[in-house]
Scaffold this motif. Structure first.
Motif, PDB file in Angstrom:
ATOM      1  N   ALA A   9       0.856  -1.193   0.000  1.00  0.00           N
ATOM      2  CA  ALA A   9       0.000   0.000   0.000  1.00  0.00           C
ATOM      3  C   ALA A   9       0.892   1.243   0.000  1.00  0.00           C
ATOM      4  CB  ALA A   9      -0.939  -0.003   1.198  1.00  0.00           C
ATOM      5  N   VAL A  10       1.444   1.557  -1.165  1.00  0.00           N
ATOM      6  CA  VAL A  10       2.307   2.730  -1.277  1.00  0.00           C
ATOM      7  C   VAL A  10       1.427   3.978  -1.207  1.00  0.00           C
ATOM      8  CG1 VAL A  10       3.901   3.965  -2.797  1.00  0.00           C
ATOM      9  CG2 VAL A  10       4.019   1.466  -2.611  1.00  0.00           C
ATOM     10  N   ILE A  15       3.746   8.289  -4.752  1.00  0.00           N
ATOM     11  CA  ILE A  15       3.626   8.141  -6.205  1.00  0.00           C
ATOM     12  C   ILE A  15       3.578   9.511  -6.860  1.00  0.00           C
ATOM     13  CG2 ILE A  15       2.142   7.273  -8.057  1.00  0.00           C
ATOM     14  CD1 ILE A  15       1.366   4.991  -6.083  1.00  0.00           C
ATOM     15  N   THR A  16       2.853  10.447  -6.275  1.00  0.00           N
ATOM     16  CA  THR A  16       2.795  11.819  -6.799  1.00  0.00           C
ATOM     17  C   THR A  16       4.179  12.452  -6.793  1.00  0.00           C
ATOM     18  OG1 THR A  16       0.516  12.088  -6.068  1.00  0.00           O
ATOM     19  CG2 THR A  16       1.779  14.114  -6.450  1.00  0.00           C
ATOM     20  N   LEU A  17       4.922  12.274  -5.714  1.00  0.00           N
ATOM     21  CA  LEU A  17       6.271  12.832  -5.624  1.00  0.00           C
ATOM     22  C   LEU A  17       7.185  12.222  -6.684  1.00  0.00           C
ATOM     23  CD1 LEU A  17       8.291  14.666  -4.200  1.00  0.00           C
ATOM     24  CD2 LEU A  17       8.702  12.807  -2.563  1.00  0.00           C
ATOM     25  N   TRP A  58       0.804   1.935 -11.201  1.00  0.00           N
ATOM     26  CA  TRP A  58       1.260   1.377  -9.939  1.00  0.00           C
ATOM     27  C   TRP A  58       0.144   0.617  -9.223  1.00  0.00           C
ATOM     28  CZ3 TRP A  58       5.936   0.692  -7.862  1.00  0.00           C
ATOM     29  CH2 TRP A  58       5.960   0.203  -6.558  1.00  0.00           C
ATOM     30  N   ARG A  59      -1.027   1.211  -9.165  1.00  0.00           N
ATOM     31  CA  ARG A  59      -2.135   0.590  -8.419  1.00  0.00           C
ATOM     32  C   ARG A  59      -2.545  -0.755  -9.026  1.00  0.00           C
ATOM     33  NH1 ARG A  59      -0.830   2.725  -4.092  1.00  0.00           N
ATOM     34  NH2 ARG A  59      -1.292   4.906  -3.829  1.00  0.00           N
ATOM     35  N   LYS A  60      -2.482  -0.884 -10.338  1.00  0.00           N
ATOM     36  CA  LYS A  60      -2.820  -2.143 -10.999  1.00  0.00           C
ATOM     37  C   LYS A  60      -1.872  -3.258 -10.544  1.00  0.00           C
ATOM     38  CE  LYS A  60      -2.511  -4.328 -15.527  1.00  0.00           C
ATOM     39  NZ  LYS A  60      -2.148  -4.130 -16.931  1.00  0.00           N
ATOM     40  N   PRO A 139      16.761  -7.709   4.491  1.00  0.00           N
ATOM     41  CA  PRO A 139      16.739  -6.425   5.200  1.00  0.00           C
ATOM     42  C   PRO A 139      17.341  -5.299   4.345  1.00  0.00           C
ATOM     43  CG  PRO A 139      17.368  -8.157   6.700  1.00  0.00           C
ATOM     44  CD  PRO A 139      17.320  -8.777   5.327  1.00  0.00           C
ATOM     45  N   GLY A 140      16.585  -4.211   4.245  1.00  0.00           N
ATOM     46  CA  GLY A 140      17.007  -3.080   3.431  1.00  0.00           C
ATOM     47  C   GLY A 140      16.498  -3.129   2.004  1.00  0.00           C
ATOM     48  N   TYR A 141      15.766  -4.164   1.630  1.00  0.00           N
ATOM     49  CA  TYR A 141      15.223  -4.322   0.279  1.00  0.00           C
ATOM     50  C   TYR A 141      13.715  -4.488   0.367  1.00  0.00           C
ATOM     51  CZ  TYR A 141      20.003  -5.204  -1.197  1.00  0.00           C
ATOM     52  OH  TYR A 141      21.338  -5.079  -1.443  1.00  0.00           O
ATOM     53  N   GLY A 142      13.039  -4.115  -0.716  1.00  0.00           N
ATOM     54  CA  GLY A 142      11.591  -4.298  -0.769  1.00  0.00           C
ATOM     55  C   GLY A 142      10.914  -3.668   0.428  1.00  0.00           C
TER      56      GLY A 142
END
Length: 177
Positions: A9-10, A15-17, A58-60, A139-142
């Motif tokens: 859930a980004v 996404i706008t930025l 992105w949402r798709k 850790p640190g990814y995704g």
């Protein structure tokens, strides 16, 4: 430590930025006659920026990953680094005696690397073994928390993977690196 269901859930603001930053991209001139020995070709870079700015839904893809992948997080205590919140995919096979498999992505990479082969790994088949797959976001990814102290190395990554598998009840397992 407890396991928690996870959904990608980004935030809309992120996404706008990203779109704003991409719109402000200033491309350099391309060196005449240059090939890939001099870096990314300008046309390729422009194509990628345009795709991320205007062509990627992105949402798709977020919804698709959430629908297809059973995702979770849990805190893993790492010696000398404290707890880290780790993201992973955990897809169990329907085969009762399936082999537990820890799938570790490459660099650069993410848990997404498992998506194409996951159905084959968990499938019941007389031709090959079936697996209970755990695809860890290092850790640190995704969506896994990054260490906050220097010195996190291969030993600590291995500790995270092992402790995750033990927490899931897998005392013996194979791995794919």
């Amino acid at each position: 430590m407890a396991e928690f269901p996870f959904q990608i859930a980004v935030p809309d603001e992120s996404i706008t930025l990203l779109h704003q930053k991409l719109a402000l991209t200033v491309f350099p001139d391309e060196l005449e006659g240059a090939d890939s020995d001099y870096g990314v070709r300008l046309a390729d870079l422009q194509r990628l920026v345009a795709r991320w700015q205007d062509g990627y839904d992105w949402r798709k893809y977020e919804a698709q990953l959430n629908a297809e992948l059973p995702q979770f997080t849990r805190d893993i205590e790492v010696e000398g680094f404290g707890p880290l919140n780790v993201h992973y995919v955990h897809k169990r096979s329907e085969v009762e005696g399936a082999v537990p498999l820890l799938f570790v992505h490459g660099w650069p990479g993410s848990f997404y690397e498992v998506t194409k082969i996951l159905p084959l790994l968990v499938a019941a088949s007389p031709e090959h073994p079936s697996f209970h797959v755990v695809a860890l976001s290092l850790p640190g990814y995704g969506f896994s928390e990054a260490p906050r102290k220097p010195g996190f190395a291969l030993k600590q990554y291995a500790e995270v993977g092992n402790k995750l598998m033990l927490a899931l009840g897998y005392n013996e397992y194979g791995t794919r690196l």
